[in-house]
Design a protein around this motif. Structure first.
Motif, PDB file in Angstrom:
ATOM      1  N   UNK A  11       0.100 -12.773  -6.521  1.00 58.14           N
ATOM      2  CA  UNK A  11       1.304 -13.634  -6.403  1.00 58.14           C
ATOM      3  C   UNK A  11       2.282 -13.167  -5.384  1.00 58.14           C
ATOM      4  N   UNK A  12       2.420 -11.943  -5.172  1.00 52.19           N
ATOM      5  CA  UNK A  12       3.264 -11.765  -3.854  1.00 52.19           C
ATOM      6  C   UNK A  12       2.901 -12.343  -2.691  1.00 52.19           C
ATOM      7  N   UNK A  13       1.365 -12.083  -2.272  1.00 49.91           N
ATOM      8  CA  UNK A  13       1.159 -12.680  -0.988  1.00 49.91           C
ATOM      9  C   UNK A  13       1.206 -14.054  -0.924  1.00 49.91           C
ATOM     10  N   UNK A  14       0.765 -14.897  -2.156  1.00 49.58           N
ATOM     11  CA  UNK A  14       0.844 -16.267  -2.349  1.00 49.58           C
ATOM     12  C   UNK A  14       2.338 -16.664  -1.951  1.00 49.58           C
ATOM     13  N   UNK A  15       3.108 -15.991  -2.949  1.00 48.89           N
ATOM     14  CA  UNK A  15       4.366 -16.747  -2.708  1.00 48.89           C
ATOM     15  C   UNK A  15       4.954 -16.378  -1.123  1.00 48.89           C
ATOM     16  N   UNK A  39       0.714  -1.275  -0.050  1.00 45.63           N
ATOM     17  CA  UNK A  39      -0.140  -0.091  -0.061  1.00 45.63           C
ATOM     18  C   UNK A  39       0.926   1.308   0.021  1.00 45.63           C
ATOM     19  N   UNK A  40       1.858   1.402   0.950  1.00 45.53           N
ATOM     20  CA  UNK A  40       2.652   2.371   0.817  1.00 45.53           C
ATOM     21  C   UNK A  40       3.493   2.772  -0.323  1.00 45.53           C
ATOM     22  N   UNK A  41       3.729   1.826  -1.127  1.00 44.54           N
ATOM     23  CA  UNK A  41       4.376   1.854  -2.116  1.00 44.54           C
ATOM     24  C   UNK A  41       3.510   2.152  -3.506  1.00 44.54           C
ATOM     25  N   UNK A  42       2.337   2.104  -3.163  1.00 42.18           N
ATOM     26  CA  UNK A  42       1.348   2.459  -4.515  1.00 42.18           C
ATOM     27  C   UNK A  42       1.169   1.015  -5.300  1.00 42.18           C
ATOM     28  N   UNK A  43       1.446   0.193  -4.526  1.00 45.92           N
ATOM     29  CA  UNK A  43       1.341  -1.124  -5.612  1.00 45.92           C
ATOM     30  C   UNK A  43      -0.015  -1.606  -5.107  1.00 45.92           C
ATOM     31  N   UNK A  44      -1.024  -1.353  -5.944  1.00 44.57           N
ATOM     32  CA  UNK A  44      -2.556  -1.868  -5.729  1.00 44.57           C
ATOM     33  C   UNK A  44      -2.902  -2.566  -6.677  1.00 44.57           C
ATOM     34  N   UNK A  45      -2.193  -3.109  -7.673  1.00 44.75           N
ATOM     35  CA  UNK A  45      -2.758  -3.870  -8.744  1.00 44.75           C
ATOM     36  C   UNK A  45      -2.867  -5.297  -8.069  1.00 44.75           C
ATOM     37  N   UNK A  46      -4.073  -6.058  -8.309  1.00 46.14           N
ATOM     38  CA  UNK A  46      -4.146  -7.407  -7.934  1.00 46.14           C
ATOM     39  C   UNK A  46      -3.363  -8.218  -8.687  1.00 46.14           C
TER      40      UNK A  46
END
Length: 174
Positions: free
Chosen positions: A75-79, A63-70
């Motif tokens: 994949x980040x959260x799954x990994x 969120x803080x980095x502005x990375x809000x694309x699912x």
């Protein structure tokens, strides 16, 4: 916790934080969600209840980095979930460290444990009827590359590089 005015931050999560989650969320996550922290490291107890806490911390950093694309976040959260769970299951250590940063169109994720067991993370091809054993296959599918390093002290770091999608803003969040 290091101040978020630096380019990196380290967060130490205790068993008390885990037991009191989500009430402890505000004690760990700064108001700006590490907007200025280009790199962040989370050190958590090696317990199953730490996995969702680590996901929440990484989600706040995204969120803080502005990375809000699912297409990037999922994949980040799954990994992260797969690597962190493996570290808890196969390490004899008491803590697991997760590091995340972005560079050159990639999100880099590392999960480090103290080792202590003979088990080495290997990708397997389990039978359809098996319930476990697909974690590293999922990591390979979601990542542009991944691997592991075993240090002289028997500690282990498993890492993955996950592509940022076209919908992710470059640079820091406003």
């Amino acid at each position: 916790m290091l101040p978020t005015t630096t380019h990196s931050a380290e967060v130490m999560v205790t068993a008390r934080h885990i037991a009191s989650w989500p009430r402890e969320r505000n004690a760990l996550i700064p108001a700006d969600c590490w907007r200025s922290a280009q790199r962040v490291a989370f050190r958590l107890p090696a317990v199953k209840r730490a996995v969702p806490v680590c996901r929440n911390l990484v989600r706040a950093w995204l969120d803080g980095q502005g990375i809000d694309d699912d297409d990037t976040r999922y994949p980040v959260l799954l990994v992260l979930s797969e690597l962190f769970t493996n570290a808890i299951q196969y390490s004899a250590g008491r803590r697991v460290t997760c590091r995340i940063w972005r560079s050159e169109g990639l999100l880099h994720l590392e999960v480090h444990d103290r080792g202590g067991t003979a088990s080495v993370p290997l990708m397997r091809r389990p039978a359809q009827t098996q319930e476990h054993g697909r974690g590293l296959e999922l990591v390979a599918h979601c990542s542009s590359r991944w691997g592991r390093r075993t240090e002289a002290d028997s500690s282990c770091t498993v890492w993955a590089a996950i592509p940022l999608t076209a919908g992710v803003r470059n640079g820091m969040a406003p």
